[in-house]
Design a protein around this motif. Structure first.
Motif, mmCIF file in Angstrom:
data_model
loop_
_atom_site.group_PDB
_atom_site.id
_atom_site.type_symbol
_atom_site.label_atom_id
_atom_site.label_comp_id
_atom_site.label_asym_id
_atom_site.label_seq_id
_atom_site.Cartn_x
_atom_site.Cartn_y
_atom_site.Cartn_z
ATOM 1 N N PRO A 15 0.779 -1.233 0.000
ATOM 2 C CA PRO A 15 0.000 0.000 0.000
ATOM 3 C C PRO A 15 0.816 1.292 0.000
ATOM 4 C CG PRO A 15 0.042 -0.931 2.198
ATOM 5 C CD PRO A 15 0.777 -1.898 1.296
ATOM 6 N N PHE A 16 2.139 1.217 0.154
ATOM 7 C CA PHE A 16 2.944 2.433 0.226
ATOM 8 C C PHE A 16 4.375 2.137 -0.204
ATOM 9 C CE2 PHE A 16 3.246 0.399 4.396
ATOM 10 C CZ PHE A 16 4.615 0.344 4.578
ATOM 11 N N GLY A 17 5.134 3.204 -0.338
ATOM 12 C CA GLY A 17 6.567 3.079 -0.567
ATOM 13 C C GLY A 17 6.978 2.858 -2.005
ATOM 14 N N LYS A 18 8.224 2.503 -2.139
ATOM 15 C CA LYS A 18 8.865 2.328 -3.439
ATOM 16 C C LYS A 18 8.129 1.328 -4.331
ATOM 17 C CE LYS A 18 13.443 1.127 -5.211
ATOM 18 N NZ LYS A 18 14.815 0.788 -4.830
ATOM 19 N N TYR A 19 7.557 0.299 -3.731
ATOM 20 C CA TYR A 19 6.891 -0.752 -4.501
ATOM 21 C C TYR A 19 5.375 -0.719 -4.326
ATOM 22 C CZ TYR A 19 11.589 -2.414 -5.252
ATOM 23 O OH TYR A 19 12.917 -2.500 -5.620
ATOM 24 N N GLN A 20 4.834 0.457 -4.092
ATOM 25 C CA GLN A 20 3.388 0.616 -3.936
ATOM 26 C C GLN A 20 2.674 0.043 -5.161
ATOM 27 O OE1 GLN A 20 2.141 4.650 -3.344
ATOM 28 N NE2 GLN A 20 0.018 4.097 -3.067
ATOM 29 N N GLY A 21 1.643 -0.773 -4.895
ATOM 30 C CA GLY A 21 0.861 -1.369 -5.964
ATOM 31 C C GLY A 21 1.346 -2.740 -6.404
ATOM 32 N N ARG A 22 2.537 -3.136 -6.018
ATOM 33 C CA ARG A 22 3.072 -4.445 -6.393
ATOM 34 C C ARG A 22 2.568 -5.491 -5.406
ATOM 35 N NH1 ARG A 22 9.302 -5.604 -7.962
ATOM 36 N NH2 ARG A 22 8.829 -3.843 -9.302
ATOM 37 N N LEU A 23 2.244 -6.670 -5.917
ATOM 38 C CA LEU A 23 1.818 -7.752 -5.034
ATOM 39 C C LEU A 23 2.911 -8.065 -4.020
ATOM 40 C CD1 LEU A 23 0.186 -10.313 -7.499
ATOM 41 C CD2 LEU A 23 -0.979 -8.759 -5.921
ATOM 42 N N ILE A 24 2.503 -8.379 -2.812
ATOM 43 C CA ILE A 24 3.478 -8.705 -1.772
ATOM 44 C C ILE A 24 4.345 -9.886 -2.204
ATOM 45 C CG2 ILE A 24 3.718 -9.551 0.599
ATOM 46 C CD1 ILE A 24 1.317 -7.734 1.296
ATOM 47 N N ALA A 25 3.765 -10.845 -2.896
ATOM 48 C CA ALA A 25 4.530 -12.003 -3.377
ATOM 49 C C ALA A 25 5.587 -11.621 -4.408
ATOM 50 C CB ALA A 25 3.582 -13.047 -3.967
ATOM 51 N N ARG A 37 15.345 -6.069 8.843
ATOM 52 C CA ARG A 37 16.369 -5.379 9.641
ATOM 53 C C ARG A 37 15.795 -4.180 10.399
ATOM 54 N NH1 ARG A 37 18.994 -5.993 4.835
ATOM 55 N NH2 ARG A 37 18.811 -3.775 4.341
ATOM 56 N N LYS A 38 14.934 -3.417 9.743
ATOM 57 C CA LYS A 38 14.423 -2.168 10.307
ATOM 58 C C LYS A 38 13.164 -2.358 11.151
ATOM 59 C CE LYS A 38 17.493 0.448 8.381
ATOM 60 N NZ LYS A 38 18.489 1.152 9.136
ATOM 61 N N GLY A 39 12.435 -3.429 10.885
ATOM 62 C CA GLY A 39 11.183 -3.685 11.595
ATOM 63 C C GLY A 39 10.002 -3.675 10.643
ATOM 64 N N PHE A 40 9.199 -4.698 10.733
ATOM 65 C CA PHE A 40 8.006 -4.790 9.891
ATOM 66 C C PHE A 40 6.931 -3.858 10.448
ATOM 67 C CE2 PHE A 40 10.065 -8.932 9.239
ATOM 68 C CZ PHE A 40 10.145 -8.934 7.860
ATOM 69 N N PRO A 41 6.083 -3.316 9.580
ATOM 70 C CA PRO A 41 4.991 -2.472 10.082
ATOM 71 C C PRO A 41 4.038 -3.294 10.959
ATOM 72 C CG PRO A 41 4.875 -2.691 7.667
ATOM 73 C CD PRO A 41 6.062 -3.454 8.135
#
Length: 73
Positions: A15-25, A37-41
């Motif tokens: 839903p956001f960021g550099k890959y907004q709109g791309r399937l999670i898979a 590394r940074k932490g999942f939302p």
């Protein structure tokens, strides 16, 4: 693990960021590793990203192939 979660990986979009709109898979492994590394939302999205990271990191992406075919079906 609930099978419904695997289905969400091939139907839910980032839903956001550099890959907004791309399937999670379809998110690249380095992007998933960055979240690791940074932490999942928080919430469902974070759980799906963590699951996809585990699948990608362990080379189990082929588990999603039948679900992708079913979706196109």
């Amino acid at each position: 693990m609930k099978p419904e979660l695997l289905q969400l990986l091939v139907t839910r979009s980032m839903p956001f960021g550099k890959y907004q709109g791309r399937l999670i898979a379809d998110l690249p492994g380095d992007y998933l590793a960055w979240f690791a590394r940074k932490g999942f939302p928080p919430g469902e999205l974070g759980g799906l990203l963590a699951l996809m990271h585990e699948i990608d990191h362990n080379g189990l992406g082929d588990l999603l192939t039948p679900l992708r075919a079913k979706r196109r079906g």
